[in-house]
Design an enzyme around this catalytic site. Structure first.
Site, PDB file in Angstrom:
ATOM      1  N   GLU A 114       0.819  -1.241  -0.028  1.00  8.26           N
ATOM      2  CA  GLU A 114       0.006  -0.161  -0.099  1.00  8.26           C
ATOM      3  C   GLU A 114       0.941   1.329  -0.046  1.00  8.26           C
ATOM      4  OE1 GLU A 114      -3.753   1.821   2.279  1.00  8.26           O
ATOM      5  OE2 GLU A 114      -2.493   0.406   3.332  1.00  8.26           O
ATOM      6  N   GLY A 205      -9.636   7.734   1.964  1.00  7.99           N
ATOM      7  CA  GLY A 205      -8.111   7.942   1.142  1.00  7.99           C
ATOM      8  C   GLY A 205      -8.590   8.411  -0.385  1.00  7.99           C
ATOM      9  N   ASP A 233     -15.916  -0.946  10.867  1.00  8.45           N
ATOM     10  CA  ASP A 233     -15.573  -0.695  12.138  1.00  8.45           C
ATOM     11  C   ASP A 233     -16.602   0.135  12.713  1.00  8.45           C
ATOM     12  OD1 ASP A 233     -14.464   1.684  10.993  1.00  8.45           O
ATOM     13  OD2 ASP A 233     -12.574   1.479  12.077  1.00  8.45           O
ATOM     14  N   ILE A 235     -16.554   3.541  12.243  1.00  4.04           N
ATOM     15  CA  ILE A 235     -15.455   4.579  12.262  1.00  4.04           C
ATOM     16  C   ILE A 235     -15.741   5.219  10.877  1.00  4.04           C
ATOM     17  CG2 ILE A 235     -13.343   5.568  13.133  1.00  4.04           C
ATOM     18  CD1 ILE A 235     -13.550   3.453  15.453  1.00  4.04           C
ATOM     19  N   ASP A 259      -7.942  -3.297   7.631  1.00  2.61           N
ATOM     20  CA  ASP A 259      -6.967  -2.125   7.608  1.00  2.61           C
ATOM     21  C   ASP A 259      -6.293  -2.146   8.965  1.00  2.61           C
ATOM     22  OD1 ASP A 259      -5.413  -0.170   6.553  1.00  2.61           O
ATOM     23  OD2 ASP A 259      -6.821   1.261   6.661  1.00  2.61           O
ATOM     24  N   LEU A 292      -7.234   9.386  10.793  1.00  5.21           N
ATOM     25  CA  LEU A 292      -7.322   8.058  10.913  1.00  5.21           C
ATOM     26  C   LEU A 292      -5.978   7.271  10.354  1.00  5.21           C
ATOM     27  CD1 LEU A 292     -11.015   7.421   9.895  1.00  5.21           C
ATOM     28  CD2 LEU A 292     -10.050   7.022  12.124  1.00  5.21           C
TER      29      LEU A 292
END
Length: 368
Positions: A114, A205, A233, A235, A259, A292
């Site tokens: 990534e 992102g 999650d 969030i 993630d 985050l």
């Protein structure tokens, strides 16, 4: 939950590392575990995780990677891809070579790169100093360093050489994924035509949808060739957005990922990351500026959230946590479903979809 549907009052027989038979009651022999009204689903397959149990895959220390994999295994993830974040080429080269050996040993199911070929405008928690354009020679060097263990590469296709990099990744037999990107809709469509087949943590992102500049999200959702990752999650995405993605893409094109960073399986606290570290509070992992920085999620929690909050059926959730990611990784002939002949990777859940037991390669690794 089998590929043919829900089997009520069913049984699964395991011999060695494999599922040998499935059927309905009565069972053919002694029962080792009575689920008692719960569910048996395939072991989870996580395409995208950076850490867990206090361990990080960065640095590729064998003990740390083993702890990472074991932590997620106890939460039902029987196949996991180790994700490396953006770093200098020398560090990535070293980590890729070491992780390739661990993939060969079966500790992990492969490596996800990534970065570092990400948009500075959509970098998230990736260090700006490590980002660069995917210059063809560097792409070739890092793909070579992975020795076939690189299963996915996330990049921003709008960067210089971006579309060439998509082609190079796909030609190497890895998944080319669009993520951490500020690409236009047109550039995103060009990346899909060049071979991109995954959207890395869709919505997160990447440039948001605008009615005159749709950006990457609309074409990624619209194209049947693309599977979209979701981090469920509570969030990273509102449940309504997860329901929208499921409805737009369809259940066969959604893959749930964690993630996860070091806090997965550990909980709130401060965790090292580069020079500044990450603080996890109420399950949210953030840099000091509030960005985050991955998640503290495990796949059993994502599975439960999908059904109880995001409108997934249990069939949808099994596809998104097992069947689809196994297909993407090219391991569906081994795992990702409950079928005779496949590896006995099983997750047992109670009626409320909470974890009860985990079987990996025919052996119980967690009961209760």
């Amino acid at each position: 939950m089998t590929p043919d549907g829900i089997v009520t009052d069913g049984w699964i027989e395991v011999g060695g590392e494999r599922i040998t038979a499935l059927g309905t009651l009565p069972p053919p022999g002694r029962v080792d575990l009575d689920v008692g009204g719960g569910w048996i689903v395939p072991g989870f397959v996580d395409l995208h995780a950076h850490g867990g149990g206090g361990a990080s895959v960065a640095g590729a220390d064998p003990a740390q990677v083993a702890l990472f994999a074991a932590t997620h295994l106890r939460h039902g993830t029987t196949s996991i891809v180790a994700s490396l974040s953006s770093a200098g080429e020398a560090a990535l080269d070293r980590d890729l070579r070491a992780l390739a050996e661990l993939a060969e040993d079966g500790v992990i199911a492969g490596v996800h790169l990534e970065g570092p070929w990400l948009s500075p405008r959509r970098k998230g928690a990736h260090p700006a100093s490590a980002l660069r354009a995917p210059e063809p020679a560097m792409v070739a060097r890092l793909l070579s360093a992975g020795r076939g263990a690189i299963r996915m590469v996330t990049l921003a296709p709008e960067l210089d050489h971006g579309l060439d990099a998509v082609r190079a990744v796909a030609d190497a037999g890895a998944i080319a994924a669009v993520g951490h990107t500020d690409a236009s809709a047109g550039t995103t469509r060009a990346a899909i035509e060049a071979g991109a087949t995954v959207a890395t943590h869709l919505f997160n992102g990447m440039a948001p949808i605008h009615h005159r500049e749709p950006g990457p999200i609309v074409p990624l959702l619209a194209d049947d060739r693309v599977t979209v990752e979701l981090v469920l999650d509570g969030i990273h995405l509102d449940p309504a957005i997860a329901r929208h993605a499921l409805g737009s893409a369809g259940p066969g094109r959604v893959a749930l990922v964690t993630d996860a960073m070091q806090a997965a399986g550990r909980g709130d606290g401060h965790y090292p990351r580069g020079d500044i570290g990450v603080t996890v509070h109420d399950g949210a992992a953030r840099l000091p500026d509030g960005t985050l920085a991955g998640s503290a999620l495990t796949m059993d929690a994502a599975f439960r959230f999908a059904i109880t909050r995001a409108g997934f059926t249990i069939q949808d959730a099994v596809r998104a946590t097992s069947t689809t990611p196994a297909r993407l990784l090219g391991i569906s002939g081994r795992t990702g479903a409950l079928r005779p002949g496949l590896t006995a990777d099983l997750v047992v859940l109670d009626a409320g979809y909470r974890l009860v037991a985990v079987m990996h390669r025919g052996a119980w690794v967690r009961t209760g």
